[in-house]
Design an enzyme around this catalytic site. Sequence first.
Site, mmCIF file in Angstrom:
data_model
loop_
_atom_site.group_PDB
_atom_site.id
_atom_site.type_symbol
_atom_site.label_atom_id
_atom_site.label_comp_id
_atom_site.label_asym_id
_atom_site.label_seq_id
_atom_site.Cartn_x
_atom_site.Cartn_y
_atom_site.Cartn_z
ATOM 1 N N ASP A 36 0.815 -1.219 0.000
ATOM 2 C CA ASP A 36 0.000 0.000 0.000
ATOM 3 C C ASP A 36 0.853 1.276 0.000
ATOM 4 O O ASP A 36 0.375 2.351 0.353
ATOM 5 C CB ASP A 36 -0.974 -0.001 1.191
ATOM 6 C CG ASP A 36 -0.233 -0.083 2.525
ATOM 7 O OD1 ASP A 36 1.003 -0.275 2.504
ATOM 8 O OD2 ASP A 36 -0.890 0.049 3.574
ATOM 9 N N HIS A 238 19.981 3.298 -21.569
ATOM 10 C CA HIS A 238 19.062 3.580 -20.461
ATOM 11 C C HIS A 238 19.609 3.065 -19.131
ATOM 12 O O HIS A 238 18.873 2.517 -18.313
ATOM 13 C CB HIS A 238 17.672 2.979 -20.745
ATOM 14 C CG HIS A 238 16.907 3.764 -21.756
ATOM 15 N ND1 HIS A 238 15.801 3.284 -22.407
ATOM 16 C CD2 HIS A 238 17.107 5.023 -22.233
ATOM 17 C CE1 HIS A 238 15.354 4.208 -23.243
ATOM 18 N NE2 HIS A 238 16.134 5.268 -23.162
ATOM 19 N N ASP A 255 22.727 12.169 -17.577
ATOM 20 C CA ASP A 255 21.517 12.640 -18.272
ATOM 21 C C ASP A 255 20.493 12.876 -17.176
ATOM 22 O O ASP A 255 19.903 11.943 -16.641
ATOM 23 C CB ASP A 255 21.051 11.557 -19.267
ATOM 24 C CG ASP A 255 19.866 11.999 -20.112
ATOM 25 O OD1 ASP A 255 19.201 12.976 -19.739
ATOM 26 O OD2 ASP A 255 19.602 11.337 -21.135
ATOM 27 N N ASP A 266 15.742 18.491 -19.841
ATOM 28 C CA ASP A 266 16.398 17.238 -20.226
ATOM 29 C C ASP A 266 17.808 17.577 -20.709
ATOM 30 O O ASP A 266 17.973 18.065 -21.826
ATOM 31 C CB ASP A 266 15.560 16.574 -21.332
ATOM 32 C CG ASP A 266 16.071 15.196 -21.701
ATOM 33 O OD1 ASP A 266 16.989 14.689 -21.034
ATOM 34 O OD2 ASP A 266 15.535 14.624 -22.676
ATOM 35 N N HIS A 345 20.622 6.088 -31.659
ATOM 36 C CA HIS A 345 19.321 6.674 -31.310
ATOM 37 C C HIS A 345 19.086 7.920 -32.146
ATOM 38 O O HIS A 345 19.950 8.357 -32.895
ATOM 39 C CB HIS A 345 19.255 6.990 -29.810
ATOM 40 C CG HIS A 345 20.348 7.890 -29.325
ATOM 41 N ND1 HIS A 345 20.372 9.242 -29.589
ATOM 42 C CD2 HIS A 345 21.478 7.635 -28.605
ATOM 43 C CE1 HIS A 345 21.448 9.783 -29.035
ATOM 44 N NE2 HIS A 345 22.148 8.823 -28.445
ATOM 45 N N HIS A 349 13.760 14.884 -29.325
ATOM 46 C CA HIS A 349 12.316 14.694 -29.147
ATOM 47 C C HIS A 349 11.735 15.982 -28.604
ATOM 48 O O HIS A 349 12.453 16.839 -28.068
ATOM 49 C CB HIS A 349 12.059 13.540 -28.164
ATOM 50 C CG HIS A 349 12.861 13.643 -26.903
ATOM 51 N ND1 HIS A 349 12.480 14.423 -25.838
ATOM 52 C CD2 HIS A 349 14.077 13.115 -26.556
ATOM 53 C CE1 HIS A 349 13.404 14.351 -24.884
ATOM 54 N NE2 HIS A 349 14.393 13.575 -25.295
ATOM 55 N N HIS A 356 9.488 13.223 -22.938
ATOM 56 C CA HIS A 356 9.254 12.883 -24.354
ATOM 57 C C HIS A 356 7.852 13.399 -24.633
ATOM 58 O O HIS A 356 6.864 12.696 -24.451
ATOM 59 C CB HIS A 356 9.351 11.371 -24.590
ATOM 60 C CG HIS A 356 10.725 10.832 -24.324
ATOM 61 N ND1 HIS A 356 10.995 9.513 -24.105
ATOM 62 C CD2 HIS A 356 11.929 11.465 -24.239
ATOM 63 C CE1 HIS A 356 12.288 9.352 -23.889
ATOM 64 N NE2 HIS A 356 12.880 10.521 -23.967
ATOM 65 N N GLU A 379 20.478 15.828 -29.064
ATOM 66 C CA GLU A 379 21.273 14.955 -28.204
ATOM 67 C C GLU A 379 22.036 13.868 -28.966
ATOM 68 O O GLU A 379 21.764 12.680 -28.819
ATOM 69 C CB GLU A 379 20.376 14.311 -27.139
ATOM 70 C CG GLU A 379 19.087 13.693 -27.654
ATOM 71 C CD GLU A 379 18.256 13.094 -26.518
ATOM 72 O OE1 GLU A 379 18.803 12.270 -25.770
ATOM 73 O OE2 GLU A 379 17.072 13.435 -26.392
ATOM 74 N N ARG A 400 27.535 11.520 -24.806
ATOM 75 C CA ARG A 400 26.331 12.184 -25.339
ATOM 76 C C ARG A 400 26.316 13.596 -24.776
ATOM 77 O O ARG A 400 26.728 13.820 -23.628
ATOM 78 C CB ARG A 400 25.053 11.438 -24.933
ATOM 79 C CG ARG A 400 23.775 12.144 -25.384
ATOM 80 C CD ARG A 400 22.493 11.280 -25.335
ATOM 81 N NE ARG A 400 22.050 10.933 -24.005
ATOM 82 C CZ ARG A 400 22.229 9.733 -23.436
ATOM 83 N NH1 ARG A 400 22.836 8.768 -24.100
ATOM 84 N NH2 ARG A 400 21.799 9.495 -22.215
ATOM 85 N N GLU A 402 23.479 16.862 -24.589
ATOM 86 C CA GLU A 402 22.055 17.131 -24.851
ATOM 87 C C GLU A 402 21.662 18.508 -24.332
ATOM 88 O O GLU A 402 21.881 18.833 -23.166
ATOM 89 C CB GLU A 402 21.200 16.064 -24.150
ATOM 90 C CG GLU A 402 19.703 16.300 -24.282
ATOM 91 C CD GLU A 402 18.866 15.158 -23.712
ATOM 92 O OE1 GLU A 402 19.334 14.452 -22.792
ATOM 93 O OE2 GLU A 402 17.727 14.973 -24.197
HETATM 94 N N1 GLY Z 1 16.443 11.682 -20.725
HETATM 95 C C1 GLY Z 1 15.729 10.970 -21.704
HETATM 96 C C2 GLY Z 1 16.151 11.330 -23.051
HETATM 97 O O1 GLY Z 1 17.178 11.975 -23.226
HETATM 98 O O2 GLY Z 1 15.476 11.083 -24.006
HETATM 99 MN MN MN Z 2 16.276 13.565 -24.316
HETATM 100 MN MN MN Z 3 18.109 13.093 -21.673
#
Ligand code: GLY
Ligand code: MN
Ligand code: MN
Length: 431
Positions: A36, A238, A255, A266, A345, A349, A356, A379, A400, A402
Amino acid sequence: MENTIYKNRRDGLSELMENNSVLLIPGADLQYRNADSSYPFRQDSSFYYFSGFCESSSLIAIVKNENKINSIIFVPPKDKLREIWDGYRAGPIGAVKDYLFDKAFDNNQIDSMLPDILSGSKQVMYPIGKKAGFDQKVIDWTTEASSKDRHSKSINIFDASSMIGNLRLIKDNHEIELIRKACDISADAHIHAMKNIKGGDNEQLIESLYIHEFSKKGARYPAYNPIVASGENACVLHYVENNKDLNNSDLILVDAGCEFEMYAADITRTFPISGKFSEEQLKIYEVVLEAMNAAIDEVKEGNSVMRPQEASEKVITKGLIKLGLLKGDLDELHASGAYKDFYMHKIGHWLGLDVHDAGDYVEGDDFMKFKPGMITTIEPGIYISSSMDVDDKWKGIGVRIEDDILVTKDGNENLTKKVPSDPKEIESLMS
Ligand code: GLY
Ligand code: MN
Ligand code: MN
């Protein structure tokens, strides 16, 4: 009062909805983590967009008749005992008074009232397939509504996802200011982490630095599970275990972005734990940064959303050839998608209430074109895991970068540029 923003959004639907139709938007339910113990409640983003209302298991019904919008909301009933345990509820009276709905009812009346609300309508629209169990509910209410009035035409069911998503895609000034704030808080947290990180720390400790910095400035939650990935963990796109000790000679990819008043930031930065990039790390980093800058240059009004994608693919392919990681002709390698072994990738987005965010990427038979008020992430990345067939010196490097980019009337604005991405600036910040 601020809730007029949400009322104006509902009124704006009168131009988009057909006459004699009903739009349903279900709110989120409380979710349980174990037994719960619940997760903190987070309202559904589309529901919030049209209401500003943050109580669970609610439902909006927008009825358009004779070109006029009638807005109805179903909310948890007032309940003295539950309010002692769980806190204040607006109840139907509060929903009308404070959230400016035309009518409001207890949510335990949904099943009995919806068939009457739908009866005689030409169509019912709602976001199909988005909430477990809701599709069956709509079918049941529609079937019952039709059986109440056997001589009227059947009620068509339409997916409202694109209509709602494409409204959410263009951010108004109020939204841009909240996203700007989320970006600022998140950028400051990255700067704080760069200044404080050291070899031997654990990824989890670094994650907690971000959460603490977010919280200090009014953003209690991250907008998504932070990825705090040192060394080769950065090659797991991920990665969320966030539990390895930091090796001083590795890079760390973080990230992480906060949610501020429901709006997301993000940001990804990759930086050397020691404060100094190695020769190989820097070479890979510079290719990603060049791809980043080329992609951001393509984010402008009228450009297809595919332009940043293509720009990043070309720069990364060229860079990988220069470093000897790909061999062959640039155009042929780009056409064959050879870069996908390293950059698998997409470039970005939409960003907004959801990290997203809602909104289509195609319009008619074409890709969507950027318009002022849209916000996209950019990114690019290069990931070289140790299982790849490359010279050992490259293995275990994952990078990466972003940023969050607002499309403006005369180009774009990088909302997250405050946190450095230039390697010299990163090194000087960390020294
Ligand atoms: N943090 C999720 C992405 O970069 O899409
Ligand atoms: Mn992103
Ligand atoms: Mn991200």
